[in-house]
Design an enzyme around this catalytic site. Sequence first.
Site, PDB file in Angstrom:
ATOM      1  N   PHE A 204       0.866  -1.192   0.000  1.00  0.00           N
ATOM      2  CA  PHE A 204       0.000   0.000   0.000  1.00  0.00           C
ATOM      3  C   PHE A 204       0.894   1.230   0.000  1.00  0.00           C
ATOM      4  O   PHE A 204       1.716   1.407   0.893  1.00  0.00           O
ATOM      5  CB  PHE A 204      -0.936   0.038   1.220  1.00  0.00           C
ATOM      6  CG  PHE A 204      -1.871   1.219   1.144  1.00  0.00           C
ATOM      7  CD1 PHE A 204      -3.081   1.133   0.455  1.00  0.00           C
ATOM      8  CD2 PHE A 204      -1.541   2.434   1.724  1.00  0.00           C
ATOM      9  CE1 PHE A 204      -3.920   2.230   0.339  1.00  0.00           C
ATOM     10  CE2 PHE A 204      -2.385   3.539   1.621  1.00  0.00           C
ATOM     11  CZ  PHE A 204      -3.579   3.434   0.923  1.00  0.00           C
TER      12      PHE A 204
ATOM     13  N   ASP B  54       9.368   2.701   1.512  1.00  0.00           N
ATOM     14  CA  ASP B  54       8.239   3.482   2.004  1.00  0.00           C
ATOM     15  C   ASP B  54       8.122   3.235   3.510  1.00  0.00           C
ATOM     16  O   ASP B  54       7.688   2.166   3.947  1.00  0.00           O
ATOM     17  CB  ASP B  54       6.964   3.048   1.267  1.00  0.00           C
ATOM     18  CG  ASP B  54       5.745   3.853   1.697  1.00  0.00           C
ATOM     19  OD1 ASP B  54       5.807   4.502   2.766  1.00  0.00           O
ATOM     20  OD2 ASP B  54       4.725   3.819   0.986  1.00  0.00           O
TER      21      ASP B  54
ATOM     22  N   LYS C  90       2.921  10.528   7.975  1.00  0.00           N
ATOM     23  CA  LYS C  90       2.184  10.155   9.193  1.00  0.00           C
ATOM     24  C   LYS C  90       2.660  10.863  10.464  1.00  0.00           C
ATOM     25  O   LYS C  90       2.299  11.997  10.699  1.00  0.00           O
ATOM     26  CB  LYS C  90       2.203   8.638   9.344  1.00  0.00           C
ATOM     27  CG  LYS C  90       1.360   7.943   8.249  1.00  0.00           C
ATOM     28  CD  LYS C  90       0.706   6.711   8.749  1.00  0.00           C
ATOM     29  CE  LYS C  90      -0.062   5.967   7.668  1.00  0.00           C
ATOM     30  NZ  LYS C  90      -1.489   6.239   7.708  1.00  0.00           N
TER      31      LYS C  90
HETATM   32  N1  PLP Z   1       2.459   4.484   2.265  1.00  0.00           N
HETATM   33  C1  PLP Z   1       2.178   3.742   3.339  1.00  0.00           C
HETATM   34  C2  PLP Z   1       3.092   2.631   3.733  1.00  0.00           C
HETATM   35  C3  PLP Z   1       1.025   3.996   4.083  1.00  0.00           C
HETATM   36  O1  PLP Z   1       0.738   3.234   5.148  1.00  0.00           O
HETATM   37  C4  PLP Z   1       0.173   5.056   3.682  1.00  0.00           C
HETATM   38  C5  PLP Z   1      -1.069   5.334   4.414  1.00  0.00           C
HETATM   39  O2  PLP Z   1      -1.596   4.550   5.143  1.00  0.00           O
HETATM   40  C6  PLP Z   1       0.524   5.806   2.562  1.00  0.00           C
HETATM   41  C7  PLP Z   1       1.675   5.501   1.874  1.00  0.00           C
HETATM   42  C8  PLP Z   1      -0.343   6.959   2.115  1.00  0.00           C
HETATM   43  O3  PLP Z   1      -0.252   8.004   3.012  1.00  0.00           O
HETATM   44  P1  PLP Z   1      -1.356   9.177   3.018  1.00  0.00           P
HETATM   45  O4  PLP Z   1      -2.633   8.575   3.444  1.00  0.00           O
HETATM   46  O5  PLP Z   1      -0.804  10.198   3.967  1.00  0.00           O
HETATM   47  O6  PLP Z   1      -1.419   9.704   1.625  1.00  0.00           O
END
Ligand code: PLP
Length: 395
Positions: A132, A218, A247
Amino acid sequence: MRDVLESYSKFIAKTYRRTPVVFSRGKGVYLWDVQGKRYVDFVAGIAVCILGHSHPAVIRAVNRQVKKLVHVSNLYYIKEQAELARLLARICPRGIQKFFFCNSGTEAVEAALKLAVKHSGKGKIIAMQGSFHGRTAASLSVTWNPSYRGPFRDLLVKKIQFAKFNDPDSLEKKLKKGATAVIMEPIQAEGGVNVPSEDFLPTVRKMCEEYGVLLILDEIQTGMGRTGKWFACQHWNVDPDEITIAKGLAGGFPIGCLGAKKKVMDSFSPGDHASTFGGNPFVCSVATEVIKTVERMRLPQRAGKMGAFFKKRLQELAERFPSIIKDVRGMGLLLGVEIWDDKTASTIVEECFKRGYLINCTRGNVLRFVPPLIIEEKHINGLTSTLEEVLKGVR
Ligand code: PLP
């Protein structure tokens, strides 16, 4: 509360399945709803409020900066941004020296992918099954869940391949066909709290070097101390070429960040990428205070210790309720409990909610626990006793 729910049905997009509750205030690990009921928050805005709610250090930083300067354009030099970047360079994995600031996780991933393409002049990306990375076009393209991607097929980036997570052979097969970058979460969070085997990340790093491919990690959910180190990849001594952070970075204020090795980030030239709000004085000064506070309170170490205690309690429950719990996994304060079926998992979430504990479920059947890093043993004991009571009820 009824008028809020009515306004939602009239005026707000239906992008979330929401629990019918409206919170009016928070303090530490607690939230109170508009009726005055107290909840212990094991969701933390989905791994965002790492210092809990209304932390005095955050309040001080907000008050101080809001009176001085909130926003100026990136057309000018921003002292607070420079200060935050200097701090990040110190805590980030080795080699990550330069930063680009934006406002969310998905934007950080977009920036990471654009940078990889700009750096190499090509755009073949390998992502992982179960990943994700966000909901905007490029980050959605590298997000695995076909039901998220399906309706937006026409908008997606085409040259994406998905390798099997935790399977070096599957990755190598894709690498042999040529690639620009590999993007992955060190621990898949939304995908069900999937922790790879000990040698997977180091093997991915080695393969990326062999094939001359960038490694983008990520760390949007795993970063900022949650797993017991500032960044999860540091458990395996693996240094990425690019890293995405968001986050918890500003403790609840919107921020996203792409970090990269100098020679990679220097591929961006003026005009290649931008963000109006990204890295403004306000959010950068709050993020700087959050990092200093996390450091002062030794919260990564604390997350490691508290997480081990929490996991042990969850494993005890798994032993007692094997017909309900399939697996317990995770690191530090990113923990997951896999339930045999989706319906039971959502019943458990609802029953905990009724008893004043906020937990959440990901991938349909994995209870996910991402509390503030200031959580204490007494809160964990409270939750695990509540879970025990709930599990007895659903047995
Ligand atoms: N990458 C990861 C690993 C995430 O857990 C999330 C959100 O849960 C995102 C990207 C996307 O972040 P945002 O919701 O701030 O766009």
